[in-house]
Design a protein around this motif. Sequence first.
Motif, PDB file in Angstrom:
ATOM      1  N   VAL A 106      59.319-127.988 -44.936  1.00 31.27           N
ATOM      2  CA  VAL A 106      59.318-127.894 -46.400  1.00 31.27           C
ATOM      3  C   VAL A 106      57.986-127.313 -46.856  1.00 31.27           C
ATOM      4  CG1 VAL A 106      60.898-129.852 -46.656  1.00 31.27           C
ATOM      5  CG2 VAL A 106      58.418-130.252 -46.677  1.00 31.27           C
ATOM      6  N   PRO A 107      57.930-126.728 -48.049  1.00 31.78           N
ATOM      7  CA  PRO A 107      56.665-126.165 -48.535  1.00 31.78           C
ATOM      8  C   PRO A 107      55.590-127.233 -48.700  1.00 31.78           C
ATOM      9  CG  PRO A 107      58.533-125.362 -49.817  1.00 31.78           C
ATOM     10  CD  PRO A 107      59.052-126.471 -48.964  1.00 31.78           C
ATOM     11  N   GLN A 108      54.326-126.814 -48.496  1.00 31.86           N
ATOM     12  CA  GLN A 108      53.199-127.724 -48.685  1.00 31.86           C
ATOM     13  C   GLN A 108      53.252-128.332 -50.080  1.00 31.86           C
ATOM     14  OE1 GLN A 108      50.929-128.213 -46.190  1.00 31.86           O
ATOM     15  NE2 GLN A 108      49.857-129.800 -47.344  1.00 31.86           N
ATOM     16  N   GLY A 109      53.067-129.657 -50.150  1.00 30.81           N
ATOM     17  CA  GLY A 109      53.056-130.347 -51.422  1.00 30.81           C
ATOM     18  C   GLY A 109      54.417-130.796 -51.920  1.00 30.81           C
ATOM     19  N   SER A 110      55.460-130.587 -51.126  1.00 35.40           N
ATOM     20  CA  SER A 110      56.803-131.000 -51.541  1.00 35.40           C
ATOM     21  C   SER A 110      56.917-132.517 -51.641  1.00 35.40           C
ATOM     22  CB  SER A 110      57.854-130.479 -50.553  1.00 35.40           C
ATOM     23  OG  SER A 110      57.903-129.083 -50.538  1.00 35.40           O
ATOM     24  N   ASP A 111      57.664-132.985 -52.630  1.00 37.65           N
ATOM     25  CA  ASP A 111      57.954-134.410 -52.775  1.00 37.65           C
ATOM     26  C   ASP A 111      59.411-134.628 -52.385  1.00 37.65           C
ATOM     27  OD1 ASP A 111      58.217-137.046 -53.414  1.00 37.65           O
ATOM     28  OD2 ASP A 111      57.990-136.789 -55.584  1.00 37.65           O
ATOM     29  N   VAL A 112      59.619-135.154 -51.168  1.00 38.72           N
ATOM     30  CA  VAL A 112      60.994-135.352 -50.687  1.00 38.72           C
ATOM     31  C   VAL A 112      61.467-136.786 -50.880  1.00 38.72           C
ATOM     32  CG1 VAL A 112      60.862-133.465 -49.017  1.00 38.72           C
ATOM     33  CG2 VAL A 112      60.172-135.767 -48.330  1.00 38.72           C
ATOM     34  N   GLY A 113      60.667-137.596 -51.589  1.00 35.34           N
ATOM     35  CA  GLY A 113      61.103-138.958 -51.880  1.00 35.34           C
ATOM     36  C   GLY A 113      61.008-139.878 -50.671  1.00 35.34           C
TER      37      GLY A 113
END
Length: 313
Positions: A106-113
Motif C-alpha cells: 500500500v502507499p506510504q502513509g495509508s490508513d488500512v484500519g
Amino acid sequence: MIRRAAALFPGMGWRELAGAQDGLITRAQLRAHGIDNDAVRHRIATERWVARSATVIGTTTGGLTRAQLMRLGVLHAGAPAIIGDLSAAELSGLRSWHREEITVLVPQGSDVGQPLAGIRFVETRRSLAAMRDPARRLPTCRLEPAILHFAAYQHSPRTAEGVVAAAVQQGLTTPDRLAAWIPRMRPLRWARMFRETLSEIADGAQSVAELDVLHLCHAFGLATPRRQTMRHGTDGRARYTDCEWSLPDGRTLILEVDGAFHMEVAHWEADLARQRALAAPDRIQIRCTSRELRDSPDRIARDLRLLGVPRAV
C-alpha cells in the motif's frame, strides 16, 4: 474505488461484480449499485452475507479460500494496493518459498484500519502502478519487483540471494529481467549484491549453494569451478555435478553440496547411488553441506587447497 470498479467491470450488476471478485464486494461498490447499509445489515443478520472487514462484504459464507484472502486484502486497502512480495511470486508459480500470510503493498502513509487475520499490509513509497502486472485482473505486483522487494528487506543476505536464484532456476524470469528492475527501484537495499548475484547466475550458477561456493572461492583466492557439468554415469544416465575443478595432475575434483533434504533416507540413498555412478579413476568426489558452506567456509577452502584446487589467476 467506485470509478475504478466501474472501469474494470463495465456494465456489471452487483452480483456479477461480486462474482468477478471471488465473492467479495466493498460497501462503496454496493452503494454504487443501490444497496444501502440497511440492506447490507439485513443480509448479514440473516447470515446470507458476512462482514469480512469494515469495508468488505462476503456474499458467501464459510472460510475464505486463499484467492479470497488475497482479494480481501486489496479490496480492503483500496486502489492502488497490490498483492506483493512472495504472495505475488506465488501467483507467478514460485515454489518452495510459501508464506501463509498474504502481503499487500500500500502507499506510504495509508490508513488500512484494524489488522486483518492472515494479511500483512506493507507501506512503500514506490509507484505501485508502475509495479502492477497488467495481465492480471487481481491487482498484483509483477514478479521481478515482487522478488526484489521481498529480498531487499530480509535480514539474511543468503535468503535474499536464495529467492532471486530460485526465481531464475525455476524458469519464472531471467537475470536480465531482474537486473533491469534494480535501477527502477532505486534506492534498493543490497542493489550491488543483487547485480553481482545476477551476473553469477547468468554465468551458470543455479542455486544459492553454488553461489556460496563462488563466494568461498572469491574470498579465499581459489579458482572458480565449472558448474552444472553434464556427465554420464556407469549406468548410462546423464547427471549434472554441482562444481568441478581440473587439478594440476590431470584429475577432476567434484564437489557436491547437500541441502537439508539430503538427510532424508531416500535422498541419502539416491545420492550414494549417484556418487557410485559418477566414480572414475580420474575423478575425486567430495561432499559438503550447505550449512558448512555458510558456517565454516575456511575449513572447506583449506580442504580444497589440500586436494589440489589451484589458486585464482
